[in-house]
Design a protein around this motif. Structure first.
Motif, PDB file in Angstrom:
ATOM      1  N   GLU A  69       0.825  -1.204   0.000  1.00 59.76           N
ATOM      2  CA  GLU A  69       0.000   0.000   0.000  1.00 59.76           C
ATOM      3  C   GLU A  69       0.862   1.259   0.000  1.00 59.76           C
ATOM      4  O   GLU A  69       1.849   1.353   0.715  1.00 59.76           O
ATOM      5  CB  GLU A  69      -0.900  -0.006   1.234  1.00 59.76           C
ATOM      6  N   LYS A  70       0.450   2.221  -0.822  1.00 67.87           N
ATOM      7  CA  LYS A  70       1.105   3.528  -0.897  1.00 67.87           C
ATOM      8  C   LYS A  70       0.076   4.578  -0.495  1.00 67.87           C
ATOM      9  O   LYS A  70      -1.064   4.546  -0.962  1.00 67.87           O
ATOM     10  CB  LYS A  70       1.614   3.784  -2.312  1.00 67.87           C
ATOM     11  N   THR A  71       0.504   5.499   0.362  1.00 68.53           N
ATOM     12  CA  THR A  71      -0.397   6.532   0.873  1.00 68.53           C
ATOM     13  C   THR A  71       0.027   7.889   0.342  1.00 68.53           C
ATOM     14  O   THR A  71       1.195   8.268   0.450  1.00 68.53           O
ATOM     15  CB  THR A  71      -0.384   6.547   2.413  1.00 68.53           C
ATOM     16  N   TYR A  72      -0.937   8.602  -0.219  1.00 69.86           N
ATOM     17  CA  TYR A  72      -0.699   9.909  -0.816  1.00 69.86           C
ATOM     18  C   TYR A  72      -1.612  10.944  -0.174  1.00 69.86           C
ATOM     19  O   TYR A  72      -2.753  10.639   0.177  1.00 69.86           O
ATOM     20  CB  TYR A  72      -1.018   9.888  -2.318  1.00 69.86           C
ATOM     21  N   ALA A 102      -9.923   2.152  -3.716  1.00 69.67           N
ATOM     22  CA  ALA A 102      -8.942   2.899  -2.932  1.00 69.67           C
ATOM     23  C   ALA A 102      -9.544   3.230  -1.569  1.00 69.67           C
ATOM     24  O   ALA A 102     -10.765   3.278  -1.413  1.00 69.67           O
ATOM     25  CB  ALA A 102      -8.574   4.185  -3.660  1.00 69.67           C
ATOM     26  N   LYS A 103      -8.686   3.452  -0.617  1.00 67.43           N
ATOM     27  CA  LYS A 103      -9.104   3.966   0.690  1.00 67.43           C
ATOM     28  C   LYS A 103      -8.924   5.473   0.605  1.00 67.43           C
ATOM     29  O   LYS A 103      -7.824   5.955   0.332  1.00 67.43           O
ATOM     30  CB  LYS A 103      -8.257   3.371   1.806  1.00 67.43           C
ATOM     31  N   GLU A 133      -6.607  12.069   1.523  1.00 65.84           N
ATOM     32  CA  GLU A 133      -5.642  10.985   1.704  1.00 65.84           C
ATOM     33  C   GLU A 133      -6.143   9.832   0.847  1.00 65.84           C
ATOM     34  O   GLU A 133      -7.300   9.429   0.963  1.00 65.84           O
ATOM     35  CB  GLU A 133      -5.548  10.550   3.162  1.00 65.84           C
ATOM     36  N   ARG A 135      -5.120   5.925  -0.437  1.00 62.48           N
ATOM     37  CA  ARG A 135      -4.244   4.759  -0.277  1.00 62.48           C
ATOM     38  C   ARG A 135      -4.589   3.735  -1.349  1.00 62.48           C
ATOM     39  O   ARG A 135      -5.740   3.322  -1.473  1.00 62.48           O
ATOM     40  CB  ARG A 135      -4.403   4.170   1.128  1.00 62.48           C
ATOM     41  N   SER A 137      -2.950   0.227  -3.799  1.00 59.13           N
ATOM     42  CA  SER A 137      -1.981  -0.869  -3.883  1.00 59.13           C
ATOM     43  C   SER A 137      -1.554  -1.147  -5.310  1.00 59.13           C
ATOM     44  O   SER A 137      -0.789  -2.060  -5.556  1.00 59.13           O
ATOM     45  CB  SER A 137      -2.571  -2.140  -3.260  1.00 59.13           C
ATOM     46  N   ARG A 160       3.554  11.794  -1.549  1.00 62.07           N
ATOM     47  CA  ARG A 160       3.466  10.426  -1.026  1.00 62.07           C
ATOM     48  C   ARG A 160       4.056  10.445   0.373  1.00 62.07           C
ATOM     49  O   ARG A 160       5.181  10.891   0.573  1.00 62.07           O
ATOM     50  CB  ARG A 160       4.215   9.446  -1.927  1.00 62.07           C
ATOM     51  N   ARG A 167       7.653   5.365   6.390  1.00 63.16           N
ATOM     52  CA  ARG A 167       6.974   6.651   6.502  1.00 63.16           C
ATOM     53  C   ARG A 167       7.919   7.812   6.209  1.00 63.16           C
ATOM     54  O   ARG A 167       9.116   7.736   6.451  1.00 63.16           O
ATOM     55  CB  ARG A 167       6.412   6.846   7.926  1.00 63.16           C
ATOM     56  N   GLN A 187      -0.909  -3.841   4.537  1.00 59.90           N
ATOM     57  CA  GLN A 187      -2.042  -3.308   5.293  1.00 59.90           C
ATOM     58  C   GLN A 187      -3.366  -3.590   4.665  1.00 59.90           C
ATOM     59  O   GLN A 187      -3.782  -3.180   3.666  1.00 59.90           O
ATOM     60  CB  GLN A 187      -1.847  -1.822   5.526  1.00 59.90           C
TER      61      GLN A 187
END
Length: 187
Positions: A69-72, A102-103, A133, A135, A137, A160, A167, A187
């Protein structure tokens, strides 16, 4: 043993070590031989990059089948409406097919922790902006920007902040640090 380097990539820096067009690259910030980027971050995006000297780990981080998972944080133009959030969460249709779900959530004051971008984004008095935000994959080319555009929320700034368990926290723009060798979480 794998070695990991996390880097806070500035705006308009290529996520590679050389460029035949004279643009700024990772080489201007990182002088560590045999480290390679585990994935890319667009020239006009900022934030976390993971580099490693381990080809297997690089593959694990970047291969979509591992679903890291990548969070932007995306600053978008306009007022975000619930139907747009639902579409992003369901996975909007892009020219190359639908994205995976997406989350997504609206952000509040967390973004005050971000550094100012140089040059700053364009601001129009009559058009508000909001931060999301997001998130994901997947790792399609310019995916977050294309997703927000698909729901009529153009991205003005994209940062990102996380890749798996790594983090951005504590890194200034253009700074890097060596990390432990934890495998990325899904995650």
């Amino acid at each position: 043993m794998s070695n990991i380097l996390v880097f806070n990539k500035p705006y308009q820096v290529l996520s590679q070590f050389n460029d035949d067009q004279g643009r700024e690259t990772l080489a201007g910030y990182i002088d560590m031989p045999n480290y390679y980027a585990a994935g890319r971050l667009d020239y006009d995006s900022e934030g976390l990059m993971v580099l490693t000297d381990d080809g297997q780990l690089q593959h694990q981080i970047t291969n979509p089948k591992h679903k890291v998972e990548k969070t932007y944080w995306a600053q978008v133009e306009g007022c975000v409406e619930e139907h747009q959030l639902k579409c992003l969460r369901a996975g909007p249709m892009l020219k190359d097919g639908p994205t995976q779900p997406a989350k997504v959530r609206l952000l509040g004051s967390q973004t005050e922790k971000l550094w100012p971008r140089v040059p700053p984004i364009r601001e129009r008095a009559s058009i508000p902006t909001q931060w999301l935000e997001i998130r994901i994959s997947e790792g399609r080319n310019r995916q977050v920007r294309r997703m927000t555009a698909a729901v009529n929320l153009p991205t003005l700034r994209l940062v990102r902040i996380a890749i798996g368990s790594w983090r951005l926290k504590g890194l200034g723009v253009g700074e890097w640090r060596l990390e432990d060798t934890r495998k990325p979480s899904s995650q």
